[in-house]
Design a protein around this motif. Structure first.
Motif, PDB file in Angstrom:
ATOM      1  N   PHE A 326       0.843  -1.197   0.000  1.00 45.61           N
ATOM      2  CA  PHE A 326       0.000   0.000   0.000  1.00 45.61           C
ATOM      3  C   PHE A 326       0.882   1.251   0.000  1.00 45.61           C
ATOM      4  O   PHE A 326       0.630   2.203   0.709  1.00 45.61           O
ATOM      5  N   GLY A 327       1.920   1.208  -0.805  1.00 49.96           N
ATOM      6  CA  GLY A 327       2.917   2.268  -0.791  1.00 49.96           C
ATOM      7  C   GLY A 327       2.772   3.230  -1.946  1.00 49.96           C
ATOM      8  O   GLY A 327       2.176   2.925  -2.985  1.00 49.96           O
ATOM      9  N   LEU A 328       3.315   4.413  -1.729  1.00 51.95           N
ATOM     10  CA  LEU A 328       3.391   5.435  -2.754  1.00 51.95           C
ATOM     11  C   LEU A 328       4.827   5.945  -2.827  1.00 51.95           C
ATOM     12  O   LEU A 328       5.653   5.668  -1.948  1.00 51.95           O
ATOM     13  N   LEU A 329       5.104   6.692  -3.859  1.00 54.22           N
ATOM     14  CA  LEU A 329       6.409   7.293  -4.072  1.00 54.22           C
ATOM     15  C   LEU A 329       6.330   8.787  -3.743  1.00 54.22           C
ATOM     16  O   LEU A 329       5.226   9.338  -3.584  1.00 54.22           O
ATOM     17  N   PRO A 330       7.466   9.466  -3.647  1.00 51.86           N
ATOM     18  CA  PRO A 330       7.433  10.876  -3.269  1.00 51.86           C
ATOM     19  C   PRO A 330       6.653  11.721  -4.277  1.00 51.86           C
ATOM     20  O   PRO A 330       6.691  11.468  -5.478  1.00 51.86           O
ATOM     21  N   GLU A 331       5.952  12.724  -3.759  1.00 58.98           N
ATOM     22  CA  GLU A 331       5.357  13.719  -4.647  1.00 58.98           C
ATOM     23  C   GLU A 331       6.471  14.401  -5.438  1.00 58.98           C
ATOM     24  O   GLU A 331       7.545  14.662  -4.907  1.00 58.98           O
ATOM     25  N   ASP A 332       6.219  14.684  -6.696  1.00 58.78           N
ATOM     26  CA  ASP A 332       7.220  15.337  -7.541  1.00 58.78           C
ATOM     27  C   ASP A 332       6.515  16.442  -8.322  1.00 58.78           C
ATOM     28  O   ASP A 332       6.099  16.249  -9.464  1.00 58.78           O
ATOM     29  N   TRP A 333       6.393  17.591  -7.690  1.00 60.81           N
ATOM     30  CA  TRP A 333       5.660  18.696  -8.316  1.00 60.81           C
ATOM     31  C   TRP A 333       6.419  19.276  -9.507  1.00 60.81           C
ATOM     32  O   TRP A 333       5.799  19.788 -10.443  1.00 60.81           O
ATOM     33  N   ASP A 334       7.740  19.230  -9.470  1.00 61.88           N
ATOM     34  CA  ASP A 334       8.498  19.733 -10.622  1.00 61.88           C
ATOM     35  C   ASP A 334       8.179  18.928 -11.875  1.00 61.88           C
ATOM     36  O   ASP A 334       8.008  19.490 -12.963  1.00 61.88           O
ATOM     37  N   HIS A 335       8.111  17.611 -11.721  1.00 63.04           N
ATOM     38  CA  HIS A 335       7.785  16.767 -12.868  1.00 63.04           C
ATOM     39  C   HIS A 335       6.339  16.982 -13.308  1.00 63.04           C
ATOM     40  O   HIS A 335       6.037  16.965 -14.510  1.00 63.04           O
ATOM     41  N   PHE A 336       5.451  17.176 -12.359  1.00 63.95           N
ATOM     42  CA  PHE A 336       4.024  17.307 -12.672  1.00 63.95           C
ATOM     43  C   PHE A 336       3.662  18.712 -13.160  1.00 63.95           C
ATOM     44  O   PHE A 336       2.591  18.907 -13.745  1.00 63.95           O
ATOM     45  N   GLU A 337       4.542  19.685 -12.953  1.00 61.86           N
ATOM     46  CA  GLU A 337       4.186  21.081 -13.258  1.00 61.86           C
ATOM     47  C   GLU A 337       3.690  21.302 -14.685  1.00 61.86           C
ATOM     48  O   GLU A 337       2.667  21.971 -14.888  1.00 61.86           O
ATOM     49  N   PRO A 338       4.350  20.763 -15.740  1.00 64.29           N
ATOM     50  CA  PRO A 338       3.800  20.992 -17.092  1.00 64.29           C
ATOM     51  C   PRO A 338       2.379  20.465 -17.246  1.00 64.29           C
ATOM     52  O   PRO A 338       1.555  21.062 -17.941  1.00 64.29           O
ATOM     53  N   MET A 339       2.081  19.329 -16.610  1.00 64.84           N
ATOM     54  CA  MET A 339       0.725  18.796 -16.671  1.00 64.84           C
ATOM     55  C   MET A 339      -0.234  19.674 -15.869  1.00 64.84           C
ATOM     56  O   MET A 339      -1.396  19.856 -16.252  1.00 64.84           O
ATOM     57  N   MET A 340       0.275  20.251 -14.778  1.00 71.96           N
ATOM     58  CA  MET A 340      -0.551  21.143 -13.962  1.00 71.96           C
ATOM     59  C   MET A 340      -0.933  22.395 -14.748  1.00 71.96           C
ATOM     60  O   MET A 340      -2.068  22.878 -14.663  1.00 71.96           O
ATOM     61  N   ILE A 341       0.008  22.896 -15.520  1.00 75.27           N
ATOM     62  CA  ILE A 341      -0.286  24.074 -16.360  1.00 75.27           C
ATOM     63  C   ILE A 341      -1.381  23.733 -17.367  1.00 75.27           C
ATOM     64  O   ILE A 341      -2.321  24.511 -17.581  1.00 75.27           O
ATOM     65  N   ASN A 342      -1.286  22.531 -17.977  1.00 78.21           N
ATOM     66  CA  ASN A 342      -2.337  22.094 -18.904  1.00 78.21           C
ATOM     67  C   ASN A 342      -3.675  21.966 -18.198  1.00 78.21           C
ATOM     68  O   ASN A 342      -4.727  22.338 -18.738  1.00 78.21           O
ATOM     69  N   ALA A 343      -3.639  21.431 -16.989  1.00 79.30           N
ATOM     70  CA  ALA A 343      -4.889  21.239 -16.242  1.00 79.30           C
ATOM     71  C   ALA A 343      -5.517  22.568 -15.861  1.00 79.30           C
ATOM     72  O   ALA A 343      -6.744  22.721 -15.900  1.00 79.30           O
ATOM     73  N   LEU A 344      -4.707  23.536 -15.486  1.00 77.96           N
ATOM     74  CA  LEU A 344      -5.242  24.860 -15.142  1.00 77.96           C
ATOM     75  C   LEU A 344      -5.878  25.530 -16.346  1.00 77.96           C
ATOM     76  O   LEU A 344      -6.864  26.262 -16.220  1.00 77.96           O
ATOM     77  N   HIS A 345      -5.319  25.277 -17.517  1.00 76.26           N
ATOM     78  CA  HIS A 345      -5.946  25.808 -18.740  1.00 76.26           C
ATOM     79  C   HIS A 345      -7.296  25.156 -18.991  1.00 76.26           C
ATOM     80  O   HIS A 345      -8.283  25.840 -19.311  1.00 76.26           O
ATOM     81  N   ARG A 346      -7.357  23.849 -18.816  1.00 75.82           N
ATOM     82  CA  ARG A 346      -8.600  23.146 -19.121  1.00 75.82           C
ATOM     83  C   ARG A 346      -9.654  23.371 -18.038  1.00 75.82           C
ATOM     84  O   ARG A 346     -10.846  23.439 -18.328  1.00 75.82           O
ATOM     85  N   LEU A 347      -9.211  23.484 -16.789  1.00 66.63           N
ATOM     86  CA  LEU A 347     -10.136  23.620 -15.653  1.00 66.63           C
ATOM     87  C   LEU A 347      -9.736  24.834 -14.817  1.00 66.63           C
ATOM     88  O   LEU A 347      -9.004  24.724 -13.825  1.00 66.63           O
ATOM     89  N   PRO A 348     -10.194  26.013 -15.177  1.00 69.72           N
ATOM     90  CA  PRO A 348      -9.831  27.215 -14.413  1.00 69.72           C
ATOM     91  C   PRO A 348     -10.165  27.119 -12.925  1.00 69.72           C
ATOM     92  O   PRO A 348      -9.500  27.763 -12.104  1.00 69.72           O
TER      93      PRO A 348
END
Length: 837
Positions: A326-348
């Motif tokens: 039931f494990g997870l890996l570290p959050e990696d916001w730097d890696h996710f940031e480009p996807m986050m920018i896309n998500a903010l565009h699609r979902l203000p």
């Protein structure tokens, strides 16, 4: 843009947490499993089980359930931790039925039906939420892609329809739809609760007599003479007849215990979870914004925003050990940031949302993005159900059923060759190659399915004897079973992939016309070559092959290898070199599978089987100038070789064996020579006027000639009768599948293969398009290309009913109907006069 960037920075600063999540609170079902482990282990391990399932995720639970349903009630599942504790528990659990083939789609449709029936069977809710899925397009090519998917859905009986950008916005009000060009709506898609599905499967399997043992890790697999015999656990040893290996992230290492290869590697996979936000009321459809690499849906009043980014992050072996539960890996916001920018565009609305967590859970990926299912080539009785490529929940019900069917009945319930456990070249089971390829495969999940697309990583693994010569001729290379093969020649710049007429159109035209008017050289070196030798060579091949393999030495024989159902395991050509020696030429990607099939049926025959693929090169010299060219090169004796015969000669002083056959419909020979002699032989042929030609040209010519190919017209659901190849089958029987074929003839089975020529010369069919006849779908195309010798787009296809020569049909290409004419038989040179000349 500066203002938006400030918002993003604020979002990240407010909610980014430097947390390493090595453990998280397990879901309720997992807690129940842990709380009851003492009761589970109170039952001693049996000394023997017909089948042992290793792994307690969706694949293991589904396989155990289906084994019990099929009567294997002493089956046992072993899980080293708790059920679902690997990757299943954190799955986003979307169930989208449509896949790129009929049978993969059929498999997921089975999953949907199973999950709904489980609730009735067990009383256990599976959390099925059927709110549909919405695929949007923000580029013209993506719009073509999703409309091709819509057309495919209609062929497979799935409810899907194109809708406008305005209607898409109505179905997803929180979406920014300003750049949306169109969408496809699939109302029957949905999602489930992964833990609840596994709980229901486990409950039903136990009710049928199967047993589950948690906290029971496998520490060894016992084998004898290449077959599994049992497993060793910390609690004891269980002997068995078969093992279903469903160990997810750890499948490569567990398979190695039994000497088998599983080229799969884990990558990090991310999705964002928010707290409840305004505008989310009840459940929503899944929103697929694949141009932005995103999938989006509601979750507990908030949003789940997941991604398959263009290049994932691989996880090196050993990072995820037996304690990863039931494990997870570290959050990696730097890696996710480009996807986050896309998500903010699609979902203000995300700009003001409060984040629960950025979930980073491992998923395993294979070198081609499809799971592995079936018996391994290396070890008898070891069956794989792994490498799920992040679609385990959607696939699990149907994949588990097919794996159980394979164990019990010897084959899957229907053809799943594209998922066959034996399809990968051994060179892919290499950590360096997997670390490069797996992250790219993660990113291809949301790629546009352009024709001619090639993967970029793990290339140049196997090169042809003429690799240097081909690259000097500016060949554009493609990878097949690890081999680099020329697709076409004369490339000046990298082609731009597109759905309309491809950049290589004129290059391929020149190669086809060279073969048609003069001569061309096609490289068949990567085709598998298997030497069958020994006193029983003929009797053995009479058993495993349906064709006329008893012909005299010097003959070339086309033959099928069939299974007990009378459908194709393989098709091949055999050259009989001597009374006790045959050489079989099989498909490039079929060598591992075919060699395993032959080995497994050779018991009791005095024969040896040897893979000699890399010892020889094969050059196909085709075209009306072929006779002149071989004469000028000193191999005049080849002109005396009759059709479907082979003979030897010296070509520029190098020994060659020329087989008088043609896969492109022009006269010539497939010439086998020693690998080291290939450069001199090739140079002489080119100097005498032959032009190099690639696989695109060969495919075009094959389709014009109506020649069927494995994986297109031929597969494990198709018999020689249905493919129009019954003429190449012995009617005396005595081979695997003969009884099934005889029963088919008695039923009046007939061929359903047709050739098609499209009226519109600018149409670009790719294969898998629905065929409409009088307003209803009657079949699908299986292979398509432009036919340069007939001057039209052409195709081969399967139909559910017989059509007559000259009938008019329509081909649905991305929801545009194109008129076409049916031909029964080849479109080009139907009497085959040219290749026999």
């Amino acid at each position: 843009m500066h203002h938006r960037r400030q918002n993003i920075c604020y979002f990240f600063c407010m909610f980014t947490r430097s947390v390493f999540l090595c453990k998280v609170m397990p879901p309720k079902f997992a807690l129940n499993c842990i709380q009851h482990q003492d009761k589970t282990l109170a039952d001693p391990l049996p000394s023997h089980a017909s089948v042992i399932v290793i792994g307690g995720g969706i694949m293991g639970c589904s396989t155990l359930y289906h084994l019990a349903k099929m009567g294997v009630t002493d089956a046992v599942l072993l899980e080293r931790n708790a059920l679902t504790s690997g990757t299943t528990w954190h799955s986003a659990a979307q169930v989208r039925a449509l896949r790129h083939s009929r049978n993969l789609t059929r498999m997921i449709q089975y999953s949907v039906e199973l999950y709904s029936l489980l609730e009735k069977e067990t009383g256990q809710s599976v959390g099925w939420i059927q709110k549909g899925s919405l695929s949007i397009a923000t580029s013209p090519d993506r719009l073509t892609h999703i409309r091709r998917q819509e057309a495919l859905a209609h062929a497979y009986g799935i409810n899907a329809r194109s809708i406008s950008a305005e209607e898409a916005k109505e179905r997803w009000p929180l979406m920014n739809g300003n750049d949306v060009l169109g969408a496809v709506w699939s109302p029957d898609d949905g999602r489930v609760s992964p833990s609840d599905v596994c709980a229901a499967l486990a409950k039903a399997a136990k009710h049928l007599g199967a047993k589950l043992f948690e906290r029971t890790g496998v520490i060894g697999i016992l084998t004898e003479n290449g077959r599994v015999r049992g497993v060793e656990t910390a609690q004891g040893t269980i002997m068995c007849d078969a093992i279903a290996l469903c160990t997810g992230l750890w499948s490569r290492e567990v398979a190695a215990m039994a000497g088998a290869e599983v080229p799969a590697l884990a990558c990090e996979h991310f999705y964002l979870l928010t707290k409840p936000i305004d505008g989310i009321v009840g459940n929503t459809p899944t929103l697929s914004d694949h141009d932005s690499h995103l999938y989006i849906r509601d979750d507990s009043g908030g949003l789940l925003v997941g991604c398959f980014e263009p290049l994932g992050k691989p996880i090196a072996p050993g990072i995820l050990n037996e304690s990863f539960e039931f494990g997870l890996l570290p959050e990696d916001w730097d890696h996710f940031e480009p996807m986050m920018i896309n998500a903010l565009h699609r979902l203000p609305a995300l700009e003001s949302a409060e984040v629960k967590m950025l979930l980073n859970g491992p998923e395993s990926f294979t070198p081609d993005g499809t799971f592995m299912l079936g018996e391994t080539a290396e070890t008898r009785g070891l069956f794989l159900g792994c490498g799920m490529n992040s679609v385990g929940i959607a696939s699990g019900g149907g994949a588990g059923m097919n794996l159980a069917h394979c164990i019990v009945h010897g084959q899957t319930a229907y053809d799943l060759t594209e998922a066959d456990a034996k399809r990968f070249a051994p060179v892919f089971n290499n950590i360096e190659h997997l670390m490069a390829r797996a992250p790219e495969i993660l990113g291809t999940h949301y790629d546009i399915a352009y024709p001619g697309k090639q993967l970029r990583t793990a290339r140049d693994l196997r090169t042809l004897p003429l690799d240097r010569e081909y690259r000097e001729s500016r060949a554009h290379m493609g990878q097949f079973f690890g081999w680099e093969r020329p697709l076409y020649f004369g490339k000046l710049v990298e082609p731009v992939l597109r759905f309309d007429r491809p950049d290589w159109f004129q290059n391929v035209r020149a190669e086809v016309m060279a073969a048609h008017e003069r001569a061309a050289v096609f490289d068949a070196s990567p085709f598998g070559k298997i030497d069958v030798q020994g006193p029983d060579a003929e009797s053995f091949l009479l058993h495993v092959c349906a064709g006329h393999v008893a012909r005299a030495p010097g003959s070339v024989i086309y033959t099928a290898m069939l299974n007990e159902r009378g459908t194709f395991e393989s098709d091949l050509t055999a050259q009989r070199l001597a009374d006790d020696h045959y050489r079989l030429f099989v498909g490039t990607a079929a060598i591992k599978r075919d060699l395993a099939w032959l080995h497994r049926h050779s018991h009791g025959y005095d024969v040896t089987l040897q893979d000699v693929t890399e010892d020889y090169a094969v050059l196909g010299l085709m075209g009306p100038d072929s006779a002149r060219i071989v004469s000028e090169c000193g191999a005049r004796a080849l002109n005396e070789v009759a059709y479907f015969k082979h003979g030897t000669a010296q070509l520029v002083g190098r020994p060659v064996r020329g087989a008088r056959i043609s896969y492109v419909g022009e006269s010539g020979w497939e010439m086998t020579c020693r690998r080291e002699d290939a450069p001199e032989v090739y140079a002489a042929l080119v100097a005498a006027g032959a032009q190099p030609a690639g696989t695109f040209a060969q495919t075009s010519m094959r389709i014009e000639k109506g020649f069927c190919a494995m994986g297109h017209e031929l597969d494990g659901d198709v018999s020689p009768i249905a493919a129009g190849l019954d003429f190449a089958v012995r009617k005396s029987g005595g081979f695997i599948g003969a009884e099934a074929l005889e029963a088919g003839r008695a039923r009046g089975d007939v061929s359903h293969i047709i050739s098609l020529s499209l009226d519109d010369e600018s149409a670009v069919p790719l294969g898998h398009e629905p065929i409409y006849f009088k307003g209803r779908i009657l079949g699908q195309t299986s292979s398509c290309a432009f036919g340069f010798r007939v001057g039209k787009p052409v195709g081969l296809g399967h139909t559910r009913e017989q059509l007559r020569n000259g009938e008019r049909v329509q081909i649905d290409i991305a929801r545009q109907m194109h008129d076409a004419t049916v031909t029964i038989g080849p479109l080009f040179d139907p009497q085959s006069l040219r290749m026999k000349h």
